[in-house]
Design an enzyme around this catalytic site. Structure first.
Site, PDB file in Angstrom:
ATOM      1  N   THR A 128      -0.644 -26.053  -9.657  1.00 39.27           N
ATOM      2  CA  THR A 128      -0.061 -25.078 -10.581  1.00 39.27           C
ATOM      3  C   THR A 128       1.394 -25.434 -10.852  1.00 39.27           C
ATOM      4  OG1 THR A 128       0.847 -23.552  -8.930  1.00 39.27           O
ATOM      5  CG2 THR A 128      -1.485 -23.290  -9.511  1.00 39.27           C
ATOM      6  N   ASP A 129       1.898 -24.998 -11.998  1.00 34.43           N
ATOM      7  CA  ASP A 129       3.342 -24.977 -12.172  1.00 34.43           C
ATOM      8  C   ASP A 129       3.891 -23.907 -11.224  1.00 34.43           C
ATOM      9  OD1 ASP A 129       5.872 -25.560 -13.159  1.00 34.43           O
ATOM     10  OD2 ASP A 129       5.291 -25.360 -15.255  1.00 34.43           O
ATOM     11  N   SER A 130       5.192 -23.815 -11.113  1.00 35.22           N
ATOM     12  CA  SER A 130       5.795 -22.902 -10.149  1.00 35.22           C
ATOM     13  C   SER A 130       5.284 -21.471 -10.328  1.00 35.22           C
ATOM     14  CB  SER A 130       7.318 -22.911 -10.305  1.00 35.22           C
ATOM     15  OG  SER A 130       7.899 -21.839  -9.580  1.00 35.22           O
TER      16      SER A 130
END
Length: 641
Positions: free
Chosen positions: A367-369
């Protein structure tokens, strides 16, 4: 205003980048004609219907065939099976998380680091975080105090790996960062710095993109970083995109696909032997047509499924075919792909239905942050990690409360919302990646080699050579360029950062001309403009830099005022190439796409005719405020010869 009779035919240069994509383009068109016509999606719960790791599109499937490859595969499976069998559920869940810790050392005792880590992670330092949560990886940032110099970074990496290997489950970390180059650069000088993706798009040379990634990957691995969240596979078709811009290779899906594949190959070259890094291609399903920054809001992309297949999907398909070790999800809504309104990171129709099933990807999804606003607007922080796993993600990056997220996943397994088999599926992918990319065999940085590799003369020379292919001469109506190399009085001014003006002035001054520099600020006011105009009247030529001029009206006002003096003016866009749309009366204009030192040196070489400008616009440049009116088309670029 377009001057097609001045424009080069950019296609011969672009053919180098597109040749690698020819077969992939055919596959994409086949998917468009034979794929589902409605919303993508799959049935099932808790992610149990995912394909088993090791399918034909997993990174390991791209390995060279033969007895050696087969032996390596068998050894890898044995190691993964053994490690997985020995892990407790708590250790497995820990492998799913990647986060950051403050400090230049793994066991920092610096009071401010300890205070920050206690607030962020509930521990004193990174070593304790790795040991308590059995982390799968860490991520480095400058603002978390992880980058001082290359040798320090290598020692930090080794300290964290010792913590991981010295505690159960004795699995090395993925040590990650965002080294895209250009505007997103974490490991700075003396590391070799490149101008970033859009500059490479302007050259259109797949070999250059591959070599830049290979050099970057080698230097990152030398300091113990084993995964780079790059390349950016987003197709930047929206000039108003606030978060991608020059981070993209351009607006042509085929160009972006070819260069994305080349960079995946470059980053991962030699990784299995300890010489490269895992490529983490981002941001699936495509962040190129957004006008909201997912760090602060939830962007919506209104592409149809057919448009997604033609525009956004090709670079990711190319990355998969090139063997990318990981793909990062983006926090954005794509209603045609999933009408539920869930961001892609939490969308099973997108991560499983499209990425895993339609594109056939079975590698690691990160995932992105999870601190970003784009993924936190609908569900509680305790729900987000569980929903991401159910959607098809494997690695959970930077949850805003690690302890909450970690225990939420454990509770989801206890309640039956997630099965342990589903957790095992992700952990198996993660372990396979770590073994396949040489991290298990060579987890540590060789401190004796850091200074030999990072910023080597060979690498720096390659960076300059590659960057010399990127500078784009957009307009030269009055034949002002190239400038005379002797006897000129040149004023270098402009906006952006003060260091950009100073660094460019130093390079111009090295050409035996008289140089004055005057920084005008990010958005110059009337008084500043008047001062610069007064200085310009004593010059033979003015070079003025701009940076995101569309967001700062004072930059265009400065350019227009300088043009009104009658002194020859050369404008240089040092970030997005759309700037000239804000000052269309500029008669002489360059685009460098970056202000890193090699980009400014290339600009100086072009200014004085030492290098023939060979870059072409990798995007269409519209008139400011009127995206439907083209000022310069994709592929436009002039030369001296």
């Amino acid at each position: 205003m377009v001057h097609p009779h001045h424009a080069r035919n950019a296609r011969p240069r672009r053919a180098r980048a597109l040749a690698a994509f020819a077969v992939l383009a055919g596959l994409t068109l086949a998917a468009c004609s034979g794929g589902a016509s409605g919303t993508a999606g799959t049935s099932g719960t808790a992610g149990e219907r995912e394909t088993a790791p090791g399918s034909s599109h997993s990174p390991s499937a791209t390995s060279q065939a033969g007895p050696t490859a087969n032996d390596d595969d068998a050894e890898r499976r044995r190691w993964v099976d053994a490690r997985l069998a020995e892990m407790t559920l708590e250790e497995k869940v820990g492998q799913l998380f990647v986060t950051y810790a403050y400090g230049e050392t793994a066991g920092t005792t610096r009071p401010q680091d300890v205070a920050n880590n206690q607030e962020w992670l509930g521990v004193n330092n990174g070593r304790e975080a790795v040991e308590r949560y059995h982390l799968g990886g860490v991520i480095y940032f400058g603002w978390s105090g992880n980058f001082a110099d290359p040798a320090q970074v290598a020692r930090l990496s080794n300290g964290l790996q010792r913590a991981a290997l010295g505690s159960s489950p004795e699995v090395p970390l993925l040590i990650t960062t965002d080294q895209e180059h250009g505007v997103i650069t974490r490991l700075g000088a003396p590391a070799t710095l490149f101008p970033g993706s859009m500059a490479l798009g302007a050259s259109g040379r797949a070999d250059d993109a591959r070599e830049a990634a290979r050099i970057s990957g080698e230097e990152l691995r030398a300091v113990g970083i084993t995964m780079d969240h790059a390349p950016v596979a987003d197709v930047n078709v929206n000039p108003a995109n606030p978060v991608i811009g020059v981070r993209s290779f351009g607006s042509d899906p085929q160009l972006v696909a070819g260069l994305t594949a080349a960079q995946v190959e470059g980053y991962q070259a030699g990784a299995a032997q300890g010489g490269g890094v895992v490529a983490s291609t981002k941001h699936f399903p495509g962040h190129g047509d957004t006008d909201v920054d997912s760090h602060t809001g939830l962007p919506v992309v209104d592409h149809s499924l057919a448009e997604w297949r033609l525009t956004d999907a090709p670079p990711f398909r190319a990355a998969i075919e090139a063997g990318t070790g990981a793909i990062m999800s983006g926090h954005l809504q794509f209603p045609a792909l999933d009408p539920s309104g869930d961001p892609a990171t939490l969308s099973r129709p997108i991560l499983t239905g499209l990425l895993r099933e339609e594109l056939g990807y079975d590698g690691v999804v990160i995932t992105d942050s999870l601190k970003m606003a784009g993924v936190r607007q609908t569900y509680a922080d305790s729900e987000v990690p569980v929903r991401a796993l159910r959607a098809g993600a494997d690695l959970l990056l930077m949850p805003p409360d690690l302890d909450l997220a970690y225990n939420a996943v454990l509770q989801a397994v206890a309640s039956g919302e997630l099965t342990e088999d589903r957790v095992d599926t992700s952990v198996r992918r993660i372990l396979t990646l770590k073994h396949e990319q040489g991290i298990v065999e060579q987890p540590y940085a060789d401190l004796d080699r850091v200074s030999e590799v990072v910023g080597s003369t060979e690498h720096e020379e390659a960076a300059q050579r590659i960057t010399d292919h990127t500078t784009t001469l957009v307009r030269n109506e009055d034949g002002v360029l190239p400038l005379a190399a002797e006897g000129q009085s040149v004023l270098v001014t402009g906006a952006g950062s003060g260091s950009t003006v100073e660094n460019l002035a130093a390079r111009v001054g090295a050409r035996d001309v008289s140089v004055t520099s005057r920084y005008a600020g990010t958005d110059p006011d009337d008084a500043t403009i008047a001062q610069v105009v007064a200085a310009a009247r004593d010059a033979d030529a003015v070079v003025v830099t701009t940076s995101n001029a569309g967001a700062s009206p004072g930059q265009a006002a400065l350019v227009d005022a300088l043009i009104a003096t009658g002194v020859p003016v050369v404008t240089i866009a040092t970030d997005v190439p759309y700037d000239i749309g804000s000052y269309p009366d500029a008669a002489t204009h360059l685009a460098t796409y970056s202000s890193v030192p090699v980009a400014l040196e290339s600009a100086a070489r072009v200014l004085f005719g030492e290098v023939d400008p060979s870059g072409t616009l990798p995007v269409t440049v519209p008139v400011a405020g009127d995206p439907a009116q083209t000022l310069f088309p994709l592929g436009h670029g002039l030369g001296y010869r």
